[in-house]
Design an enzyme around this catalytic site. Structure first.
Site, PDB file in Angstrom:
ATOM      1  N   HIS A  38       0.755  -1.115   0.173  1.00 31.75           N
ATOM      2  CA  HIS A  38      -0.001   0.064   0.015  1.00 31.75           C
ATOM      3  C   HIS A  38       1.033   1.171   0.000  1.00 31.75           C
ATOM      4  CE1 HIS A  38      -2.206  -3.275   1.725  1.00 31.75           C
ATOM      5  NE2 HIS A  38      -3.231  -2.769   1.245  1.00 31.75           N
ATOM      6  N   GLU A  75     -17.270  -3.582  24.940  1.00 31.45           N
ATOM      7  CA  GLU A  75     -16.394  -4.970  25.067  1.00 31.45           C
ATOM      8  C   GLU A  75     -15.176  -4.760  23.967  1.00 31.45           C
ATOM      9  OE1 GLU A  75     -19.665  -4.930  24.260  1.00 31.45           O
ATOM     10  OE2 GLU A  75     -20.571  -5.864  26.089  1.00 31.45           O
ATOM     11  N   HIS A 105      -2.028  -0.907   7.159  1.00 33.11           N
ATOM     12  CA  HIS A 105      -1.603  -0.968   5.741  1.00 33.11           C
ATOM     13  C   HIS A 105      -0.545  -0.207   4.991  1.00 33.11           C
ATOM     14  CE1 HIS A 105      -4.918   2.046   5.745  1.00 33.11           C
ATOM     15  NE2 HIS A 105      -4.246   2.535   4.562  1.00 33.11           N
ATOM     16  N   ASP A 136     -32.429 -16.072  30.883  1.00 32.31           N
ATOM     17  CA  ASP A 136     -31.919 -15.115  29.881  1.00 32.31           C
ATOM     18  C   ASP A 136     -32.001 -15.376  28.451  1.00 32.31           C
ATOM     19  OD1 ASP A 136     -31.659 -12.453  31.345  1.00 32.31           O
ATOM     20  OD2 ASP A 136     -29.493 -12.650  31.795  1.00 32.31           O
ATOM     21  N   ARG A 160     -17.733 -17.792  38.970  1.00 33.58           N
ATOM     22  CA  ARG A 160     -17.652 -16.445  39.102  1.00 33.58           C
ATOM     23  C   ARG A 160     -17.511 -16.005  40.527  1.00 33.58           C
ATOM     24  NH1 ARG A 160     -23.359 -13.586  38.978  1.00 33.58           N
ATOM     25  NH2 ARG A 160     -24.581 -15.475  39.693  1.00 33.58           N
ATOM     26  N   HIS A 197      -4.134   3.414  -3.580  1.00 33.23           N
ATOM     27  CA  HIS A 197      -4.089   3.073  -2.005  1.00 33.23           C
ATOM     28  C   HIS A 197      -3.429   1.611  -1.827  1.00 33.23           C
ATOM     29  CE1 HIS A 197      -6.120   1.241   1.446  1.00 33.23           C
ATOM     30  NE2 HIS A 197      -6.040   0.122   0.692  1.00 33.23           N
ATOM     31  N   HIS A 247     -28.504 -15.060  25.486  1.00 32.83           N
ATOM     32  CA  HIS A 247     -27.237 -14.855  26.120  1.00 32.83           C
ATOM     33  C   HIS A 247     -26.563 -16.124  26.454  1.00 32.83           C
ATOM     34  CE1 HIS A 247     -29.034 -10.879  26.833  1.00 32.83           C
ATOM     35  NE2 HIS A 247     -28.317 -10.649  27.634  1.00 32.83           N
ATOM     36  N   PHE A 299     -20.773 -12.687  24.938  1.00 32.81           N
ATOM     37  CA  PHE A 299     -20.337 -11.388  24.318  1.00 32.81           C
ATOM     38  C   PHE A 299     -18.881 -11.286  23.959  1.00 32.81           C
ATOM     39  CE2 PHE A 299     -23.864  -9.703  27.046  1.00 32.81           C
ATOM     40  CZ  PHE A 299     -24.914  -9.947  26.118  1.00 32.81           C
ATOM     41  N   ARG A 343     -22.495 -19.346  36.275  1.00 32.30           N
ATOM     42  CA  ARG A 343     -23.320 -18.473  36.928  1.00 32.30           C
ATOM     43  C   ARG A 343     -23.894 -19.137  37.970  1.00 32.30           C
ATOM     44  NH1 ARG A 343     -29.098 -17.507  37.019  1.00 32.30           N
ATOM     45  NH2 ARG A 343     -29.584 -15.398  37.864  1.00 32.30           N
ATOM     46  N   ILE A 384     -10.169   9.266   0.997  1.00 35.18           N
ATOM     47  CA  ILE A 384     -10.261   8.084  -0.044  1.00 35.18           C
ATOM     48  C   ILE A 384     -10.157   6.647   0.562  1.00 35.18           C
ATOM     49  CG2 ILE A 384      -8.661   6.709  -1.620  1.00 35.18           C
ATOM     50  CD1 ILE A 384     -10.056   9.011  -3.025  1.00 35.18           C
ATOM     51  N   GLY A 415      -3.259  -3.428  11.204  1.00 34.95           N
ATOM     52  CA  GLY A 415      -3.810  -4.008  10.115  1.00 34.95           C
ATOM     53  C   GLY A 415      -5.268  -3.996  10.128  1.00 34.95           C
TER      54      GLY A 415
HETATM   55  C1  LIG Z   1     -11.051  -4.466  10.156  1.00 37.66           C
HETATM   56  C2  LIG Z   1     -10.582  -4.134   8.704  1.00 37.66           C
HETATM   57  N1  LIG Z   1     -11.553  -4.110   7.567  1.00 37.66           N
HETATM   58  C3  LIG Z   1     -11.017  -4.140   6.464  1.00 37.66           C
HETATM   59  C4  LIG Z   1      -9.831  -3.938   6.162  1.00 37.66           C
HETATM   60  C5  LIG Z   1      -9.255  -3.933   4.807  1.00 37.66           C
HETATM   61  N2  LIG Z   1      -8.800  -2.387   4.448  1.00 37.66           N
HETATM   62  C6  LIG Z   1      -7.669  -2.108   4.428  1.00 37.66           C
HETATM   63  S1  LIG Z   1      -7.097  -0.617   4.168  1.00 37.66           S
HETATM   64  C7  LIG Z   1      -8.965  -0.335   3.989  1.00 37.66           C
HETATM   65  C8  LIG Z   1      -9.637   1.164   3.893  1.00 37.66           C
HETATM   66  C9  LIG Z   1      -8.635   2.059   3.177  1.00 37.66           C
HETATM   67  O1  LIG Z   1      -9.206   3.122   3.324  1.00 37.66           O
HETATM   68  P1  LIG Z   1      -8.464   4.167   4.363  1.00 37.66           P
HETATM   69  O2  LIG Z   1      -8.677   3.717   5.809  1.00 37.66           O
HETATM   70  O3  LIG Z   1      -9.027   5.731   4.230  1.00 37.66           O
HETATM   71  O4  LIG Z   1      -7.021   4.014   3.975  1.00 37.66           O
HETATM   72  P2  LIG Z   1      -6.132   4.716   2.849  1.00 37.66           P
HETATM   73  O5  LIG Z   1      -7.065   4.542   1.555  1.00 37.66           O
HETATM   74  O6  LIG Z   1      -6.129   6.421   3.240  1.00 37.66           O
HETATM   75  O7  LIG Z   1      -4.848   4.418   2.670  1.00 37.66           O
HETATM   76  C10 LIG Z   1      -9.774  -1.716   4.117  1.00 37.66           C
HETATM   77  C11 LIG Z   1     -11.126  -1.397   4.098  1.00 37.66           C
HETATM   78  C12 LIG Z   1      -8.874  -3.852   7.149  1.00 37.66           C
HETATM   79  N3  LIG Z   1      -7.682  -4.020   7.005  1.00 37.66           N
HETATM   80  N4  LIG Z   1      -9.446  -3.815   8.513  1.00 37.66           N
END
Ligand SMILES: Cc1ncc(C[n+]2csc(CCOP(=O)(O)OP(=O)(O)O)c2C)c(N)n1
Length: 660
Positions: free
Chosen positions: A27, A407, A67, A465, A353, A258, A469, A433, A516, A186, A116
């Site tokens: 990226h 959570e 990324h 519950d 618990r 990107h 739950h 949860f 519980r 973007i 990531g």
């Molecule tokens: C929880 C999660 N969902 C999806 C992704 C896949 N993913 C990587 S980057 C991105 C979005 C990119 O947009 P942005 O956050 O604006 O980064 P930029 O384009 O500015 O580098 C996605 C959906 C991920 N890494 N983590």
């Protein structure tokens, strides 16, 4: 401003695009857009020492937008971290390179956390700052006074975990947290206007943050904004208007920059446009020296800090060193021994618990590093004891965090607390949860962090519950996570042993799953060996030569024991195998497994949960008793009957299958 800034920043840009190009994946857009901000941060503000990446009072730099990992690797290489060499950058994304696709936490490398999955770094950073405030209160602001800086992208701020964790950061007034929002508008699908129209200023101000809006390519504005943020009494977010893929003549500002290499042709054009005459991976000496100079400042900073530490009173210094080395006080073993022996005498009937709560109470006094908390429900999962002291925005001297009904943030924040160092976080919610926090728990496991999850209300045993739950598939999901130990103790003795293992597991998280309903004291052994440490053990046998192995965990051990008595009256001998930790048992040798289970013995397992994981343990001739549908809303004993999780069912099956 320093005329060299442009070139310092371009060094990051070109290392990033050349590494992505060589790897043929990655990226480039985000590092190209945020290198100007990162340059100002590292040159003028970040206090760090590449010679000692583990300096405890260093400023933390968290790349939540993982990324864009090449931004981080470039910075670490340029400033002189030993673990990131130019060869590693050339090997970006290749097998065994520390420069993995997304940053993976390596202690002592400068990579502060694994990111990531978007939003996780933001939650980690909140934990890091809470950890810092806790230790600052204990050891003094002359010793602990670092900042935590984060780069977050559009995607980070869209994720639910960012809403949870930023809200809590505002509530706790974490002024040492400074987030740079890479506001390039973007994401992968194109313009963020496709999916978001949040007013970020209003959003963050409503959380209690200070908000600034700047041009992320204007060095002066970046410099001034950071200066202002470092003086804020609130957490700060600096929205940096940037251009993704900055410098690329045809791809800047576009989603195409990107997540794919720019291409040789485009890189050539970019070299021309930014007047960068150097071959890939070559940083001219003068520029390299300037970057290394930025890294070198930290040695002096750490030196001054060491003097402060050395001037501290010896008791404070020793406690500080104990915590940061992760050593336990010697009386911890004695406490566990004494508690085990006390309960062996009284054999109390307790919900596990409650057992866990009694343990927290007895160890918290000698373990100030234990930082508890709960995503609400603290009175139900019994994580908060009479002695717990709540942490507030005005006072961080406590040991308990009210995470609110958040959570996911709780788990991400606990990761941050563990990463900060010197602290052992535990946090609770209902087992059902755990689904809400699993992405962060998975990262606790991936990062080898000692984080302790307390999950109460662990089955249909919670009763009225109802199925929303009542966990059913959850144990199996959790057991499938590598490097996570899932404990399901049967009584106070096993709960003590499981807590002891969890505390002493320095490089993995644990989930302690608790009932519980009240359960009888079942343990037959007194103290000494921790029987839970091998995952399963023979709890009780009616003869050395048994016909049946009854295998159970947690609340179903009681049912197995009942069945054993009934079988005995029918002249059928059995052994009960208690399995407080399925994962640890799976790691044992085949010999041990056969010794415990009996290789030719007819086997029945019973657990109020999905039974598929037990099939390999009971073998193709055995019977796993469990659930294959969702539970029901009713008093719990009726639900157990409805699903045939009873001693009578065990006896019925055993009589059919074993002749005497
Ligand atoms: C929880 C999660 N969902 C999806 C992704 C896949 N993913 C990587 S980057 C991105 C979005 C990119 O947009 P942005 O956050 O604006 O980064 P930029 O384009 O500015 O580098 C996605 C959906 C991920 N890494 N983590």
């Amino acid at each position: 401003m320093d005329p060299k800034l442009k070139n310092l920043s371009n060094a990051i840009r070109f290392l990033s695009i050349d590494a992505v190009q060589k790897a043929n994946s990655g990226h480039p857009g985000m590092p190209m857009g945020m290198s100007d901000v990162a340059t100002i941060l590292f040159k003028y503000y970040l206090r760090f020492n590449p010679k000692n990446p583990e300096w405890t009072n260093r400023d933390r730099f968290v790349l939540s937008a993982g990324h864009g990992s090449m931004l981080l690797y470039s910075l670490l290489y340029l400033t002189g971290y030993k673990k990131i060499k130019i060869e590693d950058i050339k090997n970006f994304r290749q097998l065994n390179s520390i420069c993995a696709g997304h940053p993976e936490y390596v202690k002592g490398s400068g990579i502060e956390t694994t990111t990531g999955p978007l939003g996780q770094g933001l939650a980690n950073s909140v934990g890091m700052v809470i950890g810092q405030e806790i230790l600052k209160k204990r050891f003094g602001s002359d010793l602990i006074n670092n900042k935590t800086y984060v780069i977050a992208s559009d995607g980070d701020l869209m994720e639910g975990i960012s809403h949870e964790s930023m809200s809590l950061a505002g509530h706790l007034k974490l002024k040492n947290l400074i987030v740079f929002f890479d506001n390039n508008k973007i994401s992968i699908d194109g313009s963020t206007s496709l999916s978001v129209s949040d007013n970020y200023k209003k959003r963050f101000e409503s959380y209690g943050w200070s908000f600034q809006d700047i041009n992320g390519h204007n060095f002066k504005q970046i410099f001034n904004a950071i200066k202002k943020a470092t003086k804020s009494k609130k957490p700060s977010i600096i929205s940096c208007k940037t251009i993704i893929g900055f410098g690329s003549p045809n791809k800047s500002g576009k989603a195409s920059s990107h997540g794919a290499p720019l291409g040789e042709k485009e890189i050539k054009l970019m070299r021309k446009k930014l007047k960068w005459k150097h071959e890939p991976f070559i940083i001219p000496e003068e520029l390299m020296n300037s970057w290394r100079e930025i890294g070198r400042k930290g040695e002096e900073l750490e030196g001054e800090w060491k003097n402060t530490l050395n001037k501290k009173n010896i008791k404070i210094k020793e406690e500080y060193e104990r915590l940061t080395k992760g050593e336990f006080p010697s009386d911890l073993n004695k406490i566990f021994g004494d508690e085990k022996s006390k309960f062996f005498q009284t054999k109390p009937k307790m919900a596990t618990r409650q057992c866990s709560s009694s343990i927290i109470n007895s160890i918290s006094n000698i373990l100030p590093e234990l930082i508890g908390g709960s995503a609400d429900l603290s009175g139900s999962n019994n994580t908060k004891t009479d002695d717990s002291k709540v942490i507030t925005s005005k006072n961080f001297s406590g040991n308990y965090i009210h995470y609110g009904v958040r959570e996911h943030a709780m788990a991400g924040i606990m990761n941050g607390l563990a990463l900060y160092g010197g602290l052992i976080p535990f946090g609770g919610t209902f087992l059902v949860f755990s689904d809400y926090l699993k992405p962060s728990m998975r990262l606790s496991a991936l990062m080898n962090l000692r984080v302790i999850y307390i999950f109460s209300h662990d089955s249909i045993g919670l009763g009225e519950d109802g199925p929303t739950h009542q966990p059913m598939e959850h144990l199996e999901h959790l057991r499938a996570i590598p490097n996570l130990n899932v404990f399901r103790p049967a009584d106070i003795n096993e709960t003590l042993e499981c807590w002891e293992i969890a505390l002493k597991s320095k490089s993995n998280p644990s989930a302690i799953v608790l009932s519980r309903q009240k359960l009888p004291y079942v343990s037959e052994h007194k103290f000494g060996e921790n029987k839970c440490s091998r995952g399963a053990y023979i709890l009780k046998k009616t003869s050395d030569n048994v016909d049946i192995s009854l295998i159970a965990s947690g609340s179903e051990v009681e049912i197995a024991l009942e069945a054993q008595e009934k079988l005995k009256s029918l002249n059928l001998n059995s052994r009960i195998i208690s399995v407080p930790c399925y994962d640890l048992f799976q790691n044992q040798t085949e010999d041990y497994k056969n010794e415990i289970l009996g290789s030719d013995t007819f086997k029945i397992s019973i657990e109020a949960s999905s039974q598929s994981g037990w099939k390999s343990i009971v073998g193709k001739n055995g019977t796993p008793l469990g659930l294959s549908t969702f539970g029901k809303s009713a008093p719990y004993k009726e639900i157990y009957k409805l699903f045939n999780l009873t001693s009578d069912e065990i006896v019925k099956i055993a009589k059919k299958r074993v002749k005497n």
